[in-house]
Each structure stands twice: as C-alpha cells, then as structure tokens.
Design a protein around this motif. Structure first.
Motif, PDB file in Angstrom:
ATOM      1  N   GLY A 513       8.727  -2.857   6.527  1.00 17.41           N
ATOM      2  CA  GLY A 513       7.952  -1.639   6.312  1.00 17.41           C
ATOM      3  C   GLY A 513       8.274  -1.070   4.950  1.00 17.41           C
ATOM      4  N   GLU A 514       7.740   0.112   4.656  1.00 12.39           N
ATOM      5  CA  GLU A 514       7.927   0.719   3.344  1.00 12.39           C
ATOM      6  C   GLU A 514       9.388   1.077   3.086  1.00 12.39           C
ATOM      7  N   LYS A 515      10.102   1.580   4.089  1.00 11.84           N
ATOM      8  CA  LYS A 515      11.520   1.909   3.906  1.00 11.84           C
ATOM      9  C   LYS A 515      12.328   0.664   3.575  1.00 11.84           C
ATOM     10  N   ASP A 516      12.008  -0.428   4.216  1.00 10.31           N
ATOM     11  CA  ASP A 516      12.693  -1.692   3.960  1.00 10.31           C
ATOM     12  C   ASP A 516      12.440  -2.156   2.530  1.00 10.31           C
ATOM     13  N   ARG A 517      11.196  -2.026   2.085  1.00  8.54           N
ATOM     14  CA  ARG A 517      10.858  -2.441   0.722  1.00  8.54           C
ATOM     15  C   ARG A 517      11.605  -1.592  -0.304  1.00  8.54           C
ATOM     16  N   ARG A 518      11.634  -0.268  -0.091  1.00  6.31           N
ATOM     17  CA  ARG A 518      12.319   0.619  -1.039  1.00  6.31           C
ATOM     18  C   ARG A 518      13.809   0.333  -1.078  1.00  6.31           C
ATOM     19  N   ASN A 519      14.397   0.059   0.072  1.00  9.04           N
ATOM     20  CA  ASN A 519      15.821  -0.267   0.114  1.00  9.04           C
ATOM     21  C   ASN A 519      16.103  -1.553  -0.660  1.00  9.04           C
ATOM     22  N   TRP A 520      15.262  -2.556  -0.505  1.00 13.76           N
ATOM     23  CA  TRP A 520      15.433  -3.827  -1.223  1.00 13.76           C
ATOM     24  C   TRP A 520      15.313  -3.612  -2.731  1.00 13.76           C
ATOM     25  N   GLU A 521      14.362  -2.795  -3.147  1.00 15.22           N
ATOM     26  CA  GLU A 521      14.150  -2.545  -4.574  1.00 15.22           C
ATOM     27  C   GLU A 521      15.332  -1.807  -5.206  1.00 15.22           C
ATOM     28  N   LEU A 522      16.076  -1.053  -4.402  1.00 13.51           N
ATOM     29  CA  LEU A 522      17.198  -0.269  -4.922  1.00 13.51           C
ATOM     30  C   LEU A 522      18.376  -1.130  -5.339  1.00 13.51           C
ATOM     31  N   TYR A 523      18.473  -2.332  -4.772  1.00 12.35           N
ATOM     32  CA  TYR A 523      19.707  -3.104  -4.921  1.00 12.35           C
ATOM     33  C   TYR A 523      19.778  -3.936  -6.192  1.00 12.35           C
ATOM     34  N   SER A 524      20.909  -3.839  -6.834  1.00 15.46           N
ATOM     35  CA  SER A 524      21.366  -4.825  -7.819  1.00 15.46           C
ATOM     36  C   SER A 524      22.884  -4.705  -7.851  1.00 15.46           C
ATOM     37  N   PRO A 525      23.612  -5.810  -7.997  1.00 14.13           N
ATOM     38  CA  PRO A 525      25.080  -5.731  -7.982  1.00 14.13           C
ATOM     39  C   PRO A 525      25.624  -4.791  -9.044  1.00 14.13           C
ATOM     40  N   GLU A 526      24.979  -4.725 -10.205  1.00 19.38           N
ATOM     41  CA  GLU A 526      25.470  -3.877 -11.277  1.00 19.38           C
ATOM     42  C   GLU A 526      25.337  -2.394 -10.924  1.00 19.38           C
ATOM     43  N   THR A 527      24.243  -2.041 -10.256  1.00 17.16           N
ATOM     44  CA  THR A 527      24.043  -0.653  -9.848  1.00 17.16           C
ATOM     45  C   THR A 527      25.157  -0.196  -8.920  1.00 17.16           C
ATOM     46  N   PHE A 528      25.582  -1.076  -8.021  1.00 15.24           N
ATOM     47  CA  PHE A 528      26.568  -0.730  -7.007  1.00 15.24           C
ATOM     48  C   PHE A 528      27.977  -1.216  -7.369  1.00 15.24           C
ATOM     49  N   LYS A 529      28.248  -1.358  -8.628  1.00 10.72           N
ATOM     50  CA  LYS A 529      29.534  -1.877  -9.090  1.00 10.72           C
ATOM     51  C   LYS A 529      30.709  -1.120  -8.472  1.00 10.72           C
ATOM     52  N   ASN A 530      31.661  -1.869  -7.928  1.00  9.88           N
ATOM     53  CA  ASN A 530      32.896  -1.339  -7.316  1.00  9.88           C
ATOM     54  C   ASN A 530      32.685  -0.648  -5.980  1.00  9.88           C
ATOM     55  N   ALA A 531      31.456  -0.516  -5.529  1.00  6.35           N
ATOM     56  CA  ALA A 531      31.209   0.291  -4.328  1.00  6.35           C
ATOM     57  C   ALA A 531      31.882  -0.317  -3.101  1.00  6.35           C
ATOM     58  N   PRO A 532      32.646   0.478  -2.348  1.00  3.60           N
ATOM     59  CA  PRO A 532      33.220  -0.018  -1.099  1.00  3.60           C
ATOM     60  C   PRO A 532      32.129  -0.347  -0.083  1.00  3.60           C
ATOM     61  N   VAL A 533      32.462  -1.250   0.835  1.00  5.54           N
ATOM     62  CA  VAL A 533      31.526  -1.668   1.880  1.00  5.54           C
ATOM     63  C   VAL A 533      32.258  -1.611   3.214  1.00  5.54           C
ATOM     64  N   GLY A 534      31.658  -0.979   4.200  1.00  4.60           N
ATOM     65  CA  GLY A 534      32.279  -0.883   5.517  1.00  4.60           C
ATOM     66  C   GLY A 534      31.265  -0.969   6.632  1.00  4.60           C
ATOM     67  N   LEU A 535      31.760  -0.972   7.854  1.00 10.06           N
ATOM     68  CA  LEU A 535      30.927  -1.052   9.054  1.00 10.06           C
ATOM     69  C   LEU A 535      31.443  -0.027  10.053  1.00 10.06           C
ATOM     70  N   GLN A 536      30.871  -0.017  11.268  1.00  8.03           N
ATOM     71  CA  GLN A 536      31.345   0.883  12.310  1.00  8.03           C
ATOM     72  C   GLN A 536      31.432   0.169  13.653  1.00  8.03           C
ATOM     73  N   VAL A 537      32.438   0.558  14.423  1.00  2.61           N
ATOM     74  CA  VAL A 537      32.574   0.124  15.808  1.00  2.61           C
ATOM     75  C   VAL A 537      31.989   1.234  16.682  1.00  2.61           C
ATOM     76  N   VAL A 538      31.078   0.854  17.581  1.00  2.00           N
ATOM     77  CA  VAL A 538      30.385   1.839  18.418  1.00  2.00           C
ATOM     78  C   VAL A 538      30.706   1.572  19.883  1.00  2.00           C
ATOM     79  N   GLY A 539      31.223   2.587  20.573  1.00  2.00           N
ATOM     80  CA  GLY A 539      31.444   2.514  22.009  1.00  2.00           C
ATOM     81  C   GLY A 539      30.535   3.499  22.713  1.00  2.00           C
ATOM     82  N   GLN A 540      30.746   3.682  23.982  1.00  2.00           N
ATOM     83  CA  GLN A 540      29.890   4.601  24.726  1.00  2.00           C
ATOM     84  C   GLN A 540      30.459   6.023  24.707  1.00  2.00           C
ATOM     85  N   MET A 541      29.759   6.944  25.346  1.00  2.00           N
ATOM     86  CA  MET A 541      30.115   8.357  25.304  1.00  2.00           C
ATOM     87  C   MET A 541      31.518   8.599  25.861  1.00  2.00           C
ATOM     88  N   LEU A 542      32.299   9.379  25.090  1.00  4.25           N
ATOM     89  CA  LEU A 542      33.658   9.781  25.462  1.00  4.25           C
ATOM     90  C   LEU A 542      34.625   8.606  25.579  1.00  4.25           C
TER      91      LEU A 542
END
Length: 569
Positions: A513-542
């Motif tokens: 979709g359009e959001k996906d296209r805009r996100n792809w256009e934003l990327y270049s390794p030089e733009t994001f130089k040094n940027a940390p990368v992480g993820l998340q662990v998701v469990g259920q409520m409480l």
C-alpha cells in the motif's frame, strides 16, 4: 501568570532558568562540531575532559545489578554515583538536549542521606538504595515543574510527588533529573516549544524517538542507569529501540500512574502506562520488582493488587522456560520493515533455534483494524483536550516534528477529528472488545502447530518498520500501538545497528500500500548511519514477569549466538 505574558516569554524564561541550574564547572568548553554524528563516547574523551576516571568507571557500569551491589556494600557511595551520573547527564544534555528539570543540590542531598543511613544501620535503605533514576517530564516531583512541553504549565510547581516518585523514594532511589518530551506527548519524536528538540546520540540527524525521547537519549549517553518513561502507543519502545536500549511496556495499572501529569487525562479505556528504560535488563527487572513489591495499590486506587509472581518469572506456565516456542512476526501486513530490521529478525530466530527453542511464523490478525480502533479512542476528544491546555497562553499546536523548512515530512498518522459523543465512543470500545476476543482465540489456537502442547509463549516483532528516522519523518505504525490496543505486556530489546554492507537497499516493484511504498522510499544505509536496531517480545495481558524472563532468554541466546558464530551484530 500575567495576562500580558506571551507563550514565547514563558518559554524563554523557563529555558533560561534551566540553563542557570547547570553548574558552571560542568559546562563544555569545547563541544564537538555540529557535523559530529555519533556523540555517545564524547563524555569520556579528552576533548570533553569533565569526568574523572572514577566517574567514567561508574557511569560505564551499565549493569544495574552491579551498581546496586556496589552501592549496597558501600564500595561506591550514593553521593559519588549520583554526582557522576549527574555530570554525565549534563554533558549529554549539552550534546543532545535531553533534560528539562535540573536540581543538582537536592539530588546530592538525598544521596548523602542514604549514605548516612547505610553507615548508621549497616543495611541499604531499600532495593534501589542509592541509585540515580531519571524521570520523564510528567512524573511529578514535589516543588518542581512538570510541563510536558506546555507553556501554560510553566510556573505550576507540583504540590506533591506522583505515587511512583513516592514509591521510588521508599525503595531508596535518587530521582535526579527530568527528561524532555514532545508537546502533547502524542508523537513518536521529541520536540516542544519550551525546550526544543532532542537528538539521537548515535546520529544527531536522527530522532531519539518519542514521547519518552529525552529518556532514551539520556540513557544511551550513559547519563542515567535507569529511567521512567510512559507508553500509550509505543512511547517507551520507540525511544528504547531507536537508542539501543531495553524498555518495558507493562499492561495498564500494573505500575502506579496516580499523580503524574498527562495528556488525555480521563481516557481510562486506552491509558498511558509508566515503565522503565535501561542499558541493562537487570535495570528493567530491578525497577519492576521493586515497584511491584512496594504494593503501590495502597497509594494508587487504579493500581492492580497483583504481587510480584516469582512462579510466573520462572515461567511455570511456559514449560519452565526449557523449550519455548516464539511466534516470529516478519511484518504487520501493512508495511514491510527495512533491511536492518529483517536481518535482526533472522538473527534472533537463528539464535533461538541454536539455543534449543522453537520458532514459528506469526501471522498478524487485523492489526490495522486494531490500530484504527485505538486511534479513534485516543482522538475521541483529543482536540478539545489539547486546545484547553494550549489556549491560556495561545501557544500553537504543533502539526509536525520536522525542522523548519524541511521537505518530505511524513504523515504522523493521527488526525484531530471532531469530539465524539459518549455513545459513539462506546461503540468503538465495544468493537475493540470483539477484536481482543478474536486475537486471544488466534493466540490460543496456535497450540495446533507449536509442538510444545502450549500456544506460542510469546511473539517477537519489530518495534517499527525502520530504525530511528530523520527528524520529521517518523510515522506512527501499527507495530507498537496494536499491543496497546490489546493491552499486552511488551519488552523492547537491542539486537544490532544499521550496517551498510549487510543492509543494502532492496529493489521492489510491488507494495502492500501507500504506507509501505513511503517506508521503502525512506531507506538508505547512509541515511540511517549508526542507527540502533531492536525488536520486542510480546506476551499477553499482565504477563510482566513472564515477558521479562522470556526477554532475558532471548537476550542470552543472542549473546551466545554472537560468541559461537562470531556474527557481526
């Protein structure tokens, strides 16, 4: 305030008072050039020259358990630890603009009192004895301002501590600074018209995230060992991930919120929650365990009466942690993550398999509907609420986080629509209940393919489909807010950083979709130089204890995988 005082005058006066609170001896004589991107190690450099070798040793101790041990045994005094982190925090502020309230003498006096108590009694004051802790600029401290970036709240001094502040004091902590936020808090970046913009220490052309962006930047600079942020749609997890930290979003009402200032107060059906950010998982655990064991429900009428559950932490309901099954969510069905995030997912998957755990694909269920639903709840009366706060001074509501004159500003994904009727809001909340029932059923049905006799123990997912973006280009995505909509417990954890060799841009001709296209256009390794990368662990409520324990398992698997394979992470 005088009826003749403009919002500009209020902002200028407040900023001046902040600058005057900085000890002259802690001001940088030779700051790095404007073009210097990565300033994380500058406080230790000869060019800085403000920290002693002892202070560098203290502030480089990122394991909070080690700090607490040294404080409890008087190897290090609380006074010297607080002073060391305070100096580094002030240095960090001069580099990335992360602080709001600065109160050096008050914090040092508190630390001295704790040192005296330890000397006289031979025992620490509490589980967080002597530990400096930074607070997002909404967790009230008596006698100080908590403006959350609104000029109309300048000069409103807190008449009491927030409940969480009281709890931290009772646990022996030393609240020592308050940190910057975006105007209204409802942004994934950090900028307001009083204190200005907070920058990312790894690359100052990038955002530190929001709305707990001051916390994220400060802790990444090792100016605080442990901080408190808030999260209504990702505001702990964005800054944690964008700055290479651990950050925990608990389910609502597990951590006390009473007495903190906020945006959208009274919105009890999709509330913000308070939680920790740290350079170590031991910091996250120390905070959660200490606060929950303090029985905050005695002070906060909305806090859930649920004690720390050691069986849950030992993963009694998850096979005792011996062979877990994680669902790996490659994308949310709306936006494909950038190459560094895709690589992080693959690395974590390989590490877990190498550690003897199982992984299965996780197909997102109606994530866009869940996001749209919670966004409608947030915005049900948001315009009216925010206008009521801004109108006394005439301060304009920000419509972008981009620097003035910037091009290509991203849509942040929130729209200030008309105020809904109570009945209209009820229907939206009713629909969310149905979506929550559906999601729980999907999770429950995963027992059919895990091979453990249990549904998936947790989901591992991106925090965002990108690393920290250039200022003004961070859209709000479903990757965080969907879990708020479901009220699931989540823990962000660091994995790697953008690598121009491994993370080359990928050609694509088709998009979701359009959001996906805009996100792809934003990327270049030089733009994001040094940027940390992480993820998340998701469990259920409480499932706070279980999510914490499973994140520890993931983190340990990553470390072992890196050691064995010598993988560049």
């Amino acid at each position: 305030m005088s009826s003749n005082t403009s919002w500009q005058d209020l902002a200028k006066a407040k900023k001046l008072r902040q600058q005057e609170a900085i000890p002259p001896a802690w001001k940088l004589a030779s700051p790095p050039e404007y073009g210097a991107l990565d300033v994380r190690t500058f406080p230790e450099s000869p060019q800085c020259g403000l920290l002693t070798s002892r202070e560098i040793e203290i502030t480089n101790t990122t394991d909070v358990d080690a700090l607490l041990s040294n404080l409890a045994t008087a190897k290090w005094s609380s006074e010297e630890v607080t002073r060391a982190f305070y100096k580094r925090a002030i240095i960090a502020h001069q580099l990335v603009n992360c602080l709001t309230e600065i109160f050096v003498d008050r914090a040092i006096e508190r630390a001295k009192e704790l040192d005296k108590y330890l000397k006289e009694t031979g025992k620490p004051y509490g589980p967080l004895h002597g530990l400096p802790i930074s607070l997002k600029d909404q967790v009230r401290i008596k006698g100080l301002e908590a403006t959350i970036g609104h000029t109309s709240w300048v000069g409103k001094y807190s008449e009491d501590d927030a409940v969480l502040t009281k709890v931290l004091y009772s646990c022996g902590a030393v609240p020592f600074v308050m940190t910057n936020v975006p105007q209204t808090l409802m942004w994934p970046e950090t900028y307001n018209l009083i204190f200005g913009r907070t920058l990312n220490p790894a690359n100052r052309t990038l955002t530190s995230g929001g709305s707990s962006g001051g916390e994220g930047a400060l802790i990444a600079m090792k100016g605080s060992p442990l901080g408190v942020g808030s999260d209504i749609g990702g505001s702990i997890r964005y800054p944690s991930t964008f700055n290479g930290l651990y950050g925990f979003r608990p389910s609502s009402c597990r951590i006390p919120y009473s007495g903190a200032v906020n945006t959208l107060e009274g919105l009890d059906t999709a509330p913000s929650v308070l939680g920790p950010l740290s350079n170590s998982l031991s910091g996250v655990k120390a905070f959660l365990k200490a606060v929950i064991q303090s029985e905050p429900w005695v002070l906060d009428p909305l806090a859930i009466r649920k004690k720390w559950d050691e069986d849950a932490y030992r993963l009694a309901d998850h096979g005792n942690g011996k062979q877990l099954c994680f669902g790996i969510m490659a994308d949310d069905g709306n936006v494909i993550p950038h190459p560094p995030i895709q690589r992080a997912l693959k690395v974590v998957e390989a590490a877990l398999v190498a550690a003897g755990h199982k992984v299965v694909p996780w197909t997102p269920h109606k994530h866009q509907e869940l996001y749209d639903n919670v966004a409608k709840i947030w915005m049900a009366a948001a315009a009216e609420d925010i206008n009521a706060v801004l109108s006394p001074t005439g301060e304009p509501r920000l419509t972008t986080m981009a620097p003035e004159g910037s091009a290509g500003v991203a849509d942040v994904g929130v729209t200030y629509a008309r105020t809904l009727s109570a009945y209209e809001l009820w229907q939206i909340q009713k629909a969310r209940t149905g979506l929550r029932e559906e999601y729980l059923a999907v999770w429950r049905d995963s027992v059919k393919y895990t091979g453990t006799g249990r549904p998936v123990d947790a989901i591992i997912a991106p925090v965002a489909p990108h690393a920290a973006c250039p200022h003004g280009k961070t859209p709000i995505s479903t990757y965080t807010a969907v879990w708020n909509s479901l009220n699931y417990a989540c823990c962000a954890f660091p994995v790697t950083s953008v690598d121009p060799v491994q993370d080359r841009a990928q050609p694509r001709s088709e998009f979701l979709g359009e959001k996906d296209r805009r996100n792809w256009e934003l990327y270049s390794p030089e733009t994001f130089k040094n940027a940390p990368v992480g993820l998340q662990v998701v469990g259920q409520m409480l499932e706070e204890e279980a999510v914490l324990a499973m994140t520890e398992i993931v983190d340990e698997a990553l470390r072992a995988y890196k050691t064995v394979t010598k993988a560049k992470l």
